[in-house]
Every structure is written in structure tokens, then in C-alpha cells.
Design an enzyme around this catalytic site. Structure first.
Site, PDB file in Angstrom:
ATOM      1  N   THR A 134     -76.437  16.446   6.575  1.00 28.04           N
ATOM      2  CA  THR A 134     -75.080  16.689   7.080  1.00 28.04           C
ATOM      3  C   THR A 134     -74.202  15.474   6.795  1.00 28.04           C
ATOM      4  O   THR A 134     -73.076  15.611   6.304  1.00 28.04           O
ATOM      5  CB  THR A 134     -75.125  17.016   8.588  1.00 28.04           C
ATOM      6  OG1 THR A 134     -76.175  17.959   8.814  1.00 28.04           O
ATOM      7  CG2 THR A 134     -73.817  17.600   9.055  1.00 28.04           C
ATOM      8  N   LYS A 160     -71.301  -1.350  23.859  1.00 26.10           N
ATOM      9  CA  LYS A 160     -70.786  -2.176  24.975  1.00 26.10           C
ATOM     10  C   LYS A 160     -70.403  -1.316  26.173  1.00 26.10           C
ATOM     11  O   LYS A 160     -69.858  -1.809  27.160  1.00 26.10           O
ATOM     12  CB  LYS A 160     -69.553  -2.971  24.518  1.00 26.10           C
ATOM     13  CG  LYS A 160     -69.780  -3.855  23.316  1.00 26.10           C
ATOM     14  CD  LYS A 160     -68.447  -4.431  22.837  1.00 26.10           C
ATOM     15  CE  LYS A 160     -68.527  -4.834  21.374  1.00 26.10           C
ATOM     16  NZ  LYS A 160     -67.197  -4.952  20.779  1.00 26.10           N
ATOM     17  N   HIS A 211     -74.534  24.026  15.413  1.00 25.80           N
ATOM     18  CA  HIS A 211     -74.385  23.283  14.161  1.00 25.80           C
ATOM     19  C   HIS A 211     -73.623  24.212  13.209  1.00 25.80           C
ATOM     20  O   HIS A 211     -74.189  24.776  12.281  1.00 25.80           O
ATOM     21  CB  HIS A 211     -75.778  22.941  13.615  1.00 25.80           C
ATOM     22  CG  HIS A 211     -75.800  21.905  12.529  1.00 25.80           C
ATOM     23  ND1 HIS A 211     -74.668  21.506  11.829  1.00 25.80           N
ATOM     24  CD2 HIS A 211     -76.835  21.210  11.995  1.00 25.80           C
ATOM     25  CE1 HIS A 211     -75.021  20.597  10.940  1.00 25.80           C
ATOM     26  NE2 HIS A 211     -76.330  20.394  11.019  1.00 25.80           N
TER      27      HIS A 211
HETATM   28  N1   CP Z   1     -79.901  20.405   8.329  1.00 27.44           N
HETATM   29  C1   CP Z   1     -79.525  19.239   8.909  1.00 27.44           C
HETATM   30  O1   CP Z   1     -78.704  19.198   9.839  1.00 27.44           O
HETATM   31  O2   CP Z   1     -80.121  18.150   8.373  1.00 27.44           O
HETATM   32  P1   CP Z   1     -79.812  16.639   8.809  1.00 27.44           P
HETATM   33  O3   CP Z   1     -80.292  16.492  10.241  1.00 27.44           O
HETATM   34  O4   CP Z   1     -80.561  15.786   7.843  1.00 27.44           O
HETATM   35  O5   CP Z   1     -78.321  16.443   8.740  1.00 27.44           O
END
Ligand code: CP
Length: 330
Positions: free
Chosen positions: A76, A105, A155
Site C-alpha cells: 500500500t 512525544k 482497506h
Molecule cells: N495488501 C496490503 O495491504 O499489503 P501491505 O500491508 O504490504 O500494504
């Protein structure tokens, strides 16, 4: 005197896209509809064509995108950085934000976002807390925020590339039957992907997971109203006529008890024998990656395996399209 930045909207974070991406936050697949995804995929197709013809793309020329990653990432982070640069833009890249910024901090997430919005035209954030991207979007009043993974939540940009990959193969996103396997409880890619597939008619999904790693109950109840979901607990219950298998990693980092993780981590593995027994000629084998043992590397050479061949490059192309539609035009 510099002009104040134009407000992106009046407290309308989580806006529906409705075919217009301009300055919108991208937090959840709940914001999408088939028309908006079609527009995104058409833009992705155009970008791929232009890249093949070695055309110089400049839609992000003069723009700066802040990549704030509080959790590790290869794909990502790398694909967003690549997407911005391929479009002529620049990045501010902070990995391990909790250690490499004033968050160490004690600075709050909201203050961190308010600071980086002065430095950038959009913020891409990955964070271990579910709901954190929404908090960031509320804090950022002038620039759009893109959720690059919020804990066990969603996601969305992974689901976009996954849906695009399925669309590339089958030329449609309806009337498909797939399998989603692995950690459905903690897997944010799965949550967004199922929401995406539920936007289309006549899709069905077999959900293969250990009982303890099934879809969160609330999500299951909401999604079951929109898409046919069949929970199974054994490979023997997999139908052989599926369009895609979408395998996922058991998310070790979400377990409080390591013994519990060890009990389930290798429960479901794709090896060539399973592909022979339960696969068919036309299906594709997908995985958001990283994999940690749940796909035998011998499967990689199978032409149906698209996790490295298609999903990884599509991550760059779809993110190029998304950033272009949010911030500019082709
Ligand atoms: N698929 C995916 O989110 O991979 P990363 O965690 O490497 O970004």
C-alpha cells in the site's frame, strides 16, 4: 498574503461518491456504488493504456501527497508512492509515524493530521485503530483523507484493486460466486471486498474460516441482507465451480494471545493438491498479500494465480486513477 485553503466540505466526511470523487475522503466501501466504481475502472483502463504507450502523465504535477503510515506496509505504501510519482506529483513519506514524528512525544492523531494538511494536497493514512481514518478525515478540513487500512476496520483501496482484478478477468462484477478464506474477523481487506461485491446483483460468497475467525457479527448481519453468504469450516465443503478464491493471512498482530494464533494460523493452506481437487479451469486465485505460509509457492506458477501477476500492479494503476479523480483530471 496567502489565501486560506478552500474547505473540502462542511462536515460531510464519509460523503457518498455518487460518481464525483473531487476532494472526497475515501474511508469505506460504504461510500461506493456501481456507477462510481465503473468510473474509477474506466479511468484505470485509460491510465494503463497511456502507460503502455509510454505517455507522460502529469495529473498530480504540483501536488504533494502525505503518506502517514503508523503500521508496516510494503504494497500500500509502495504503490501509493509509485502512483503519485508516476503522475508527476511528490510525496511526504513518514513510516512508523508513532516513532518517527512528534506522535512519539505524545501528539494526538488529530493534531498530526491538522499539521500535515498544511503541507499537502491529500493525506493517505494507515493506522492500527479501527475508525482512525474517520477521525483523521474529521480533523482534515481542507484536504481529502484516504484510508490505507484502519486496524480491523477497512482497506478500501485494496478492495478497489481486488474488484478491478475480478472485473478484468470476468468483465463483470455481478452474478459471481467466490470463496473468501482465512481471517475474516480481523481481515480489513475482506471487510471492504465483501461490501464491494454486495453492491452488485446475484453474487454469492462462501466464507471459509475457523469458527473463531468468522466475520464480525454486526458486519455479517448487515451484509447478509445484501449478498448471499455461506459460512463453511472445511475445504471439503468448497464447491468446485467458483469464479475466484480470495485467500488471506491470519492476522497475528491482532491476537492478544499468541497460543490462540498458533492454533489457527495454518488451518487453511492452498497447495497444488487443493487446486487440483477443488479448482476449475476458469477461476482466479487471489490474495491481498503479504502471505505467511497460506499459499504454497508452487501455486505461483499456475496461470490462475493472480496475486503477484495482477493484483500487485493493479494496486498502482487503481491508486493512480483514484488520486487523479480526487485531485485532478487526466
Ligand atoms: N495488501 C496490503 O495491504 O499489503 P501491505 O500491508 O504490504 O500494504
Amino acid at each position: 498574503m496567502t489565501q486560506p485553503m478552500e474547505a473540502k466540505r462542511l462536515n460531510f466526511f464519509m460523503d457518498k461518491i455518487n460518481g464525483n470523487f473531487k476532494k472526497k475522503d475515501i474511508l469505506s466501501l460504504d461510500q461506493f456504488d456501481p456507477k462510481s466504481l465503473s468510473k474509477l475502472f474506466r479511468t484505470t483502463d485509460t491510465i494503463i493504456r497511456k502507460l503502455k504507450r509510454k505517455k507522460r502523465l502529469t495529473s498530480l504535477s504540483g501536488k504533494i501527497i502525505a503518506l502517514l503510515f503508523f503500521e508496516p506496509s510494503s504494497r500500500t505504501f509502495g504503490s501509493f508512492a509509485s502512483a503519485v510519482k508516476r503522475l508527476g506529483g511528490q510525496t511526504i513519506e513518514v513510516q512508523d509515524v508513532g516513532r518517527n514524528s512528534s506522535v512519539a512525544k505524545g501528539e494526538s492523531l488529530s493534531d498530526t493530521i491538522k499539521v500535515f494538511e498544511s503541507y499537502s494536497d491529500a493525506i493517505v493514512i494507515r493506522h492500527p485503530e479501527k475508525g482512525s481514518a474517520k477521525i483523521a478525515a474529521q480533523a482534515a478540513t481542507t484536504v481529502p483523507v484516504i484510508n490505507a487500512g484502519d486496524g480491523t476496520g477497512e482497506h478500501p483501496t485494496q478492495a478497489i484493486l481486488d474488484l478491478y482484478t475480478i472485473y478484468q478477468k470476468f468483465k463483470r462484477l455481478d452474478n459471481l460466486t467466490g470463496l473468501i478464506a482465512g481471517d475474516l474477523l480481523n481481515g480489513r481487506t475482506v471487510h471492504s471486498l465483501i461490501k464491494g461485491l454486495s453492491l452488485y446483483k446475484k453474487n454469492a460468497l462462501y466464507l471459509l474460516s475457523p469458527k473463531s475467525l468468522g466475520l464480525p457479527t454486526e458486519l455479517m448481519n448487515n451484509l447478509a441482507k445484501k449478498i448471499r453468504l455461506v459460512e463453511i469450516e472445511n475445504e471439503t465443503d468448497m464447491p468446485t465451480n467458483l469464479h475466484f478464491w480470495y485467500w488471506t493471512r491470519v492476522q497475528k498482530e491482532r491476537f492478544k494471545n499468541l497460543q490462540e494464533y498458533k492454533k489457527v494460523k495454518n488451518r487453511f493452506i492452498i497447495a497444488p493438491e487443493l487446486v487440483v481437487k477443488k479448482g476449475n479451469q476458469h477461476m482466479i486465485i487471489m490474495h491481498p498479500l503479504p502471505r505467511v505460509g497460506e499459499i504454497d509457492p508452487r501455486v505461483d506458477d499456475d496461470e490462475r494465480a493472480v496475486y503477484l501477476k495482477l493484483q500487485v500492479p493493479n494496486g498502482v494503476y487503481t491508486r493512480m486513477a483514484l488520486l487523479t479523480l480526487i485531485l485532478s483530471r487526466l
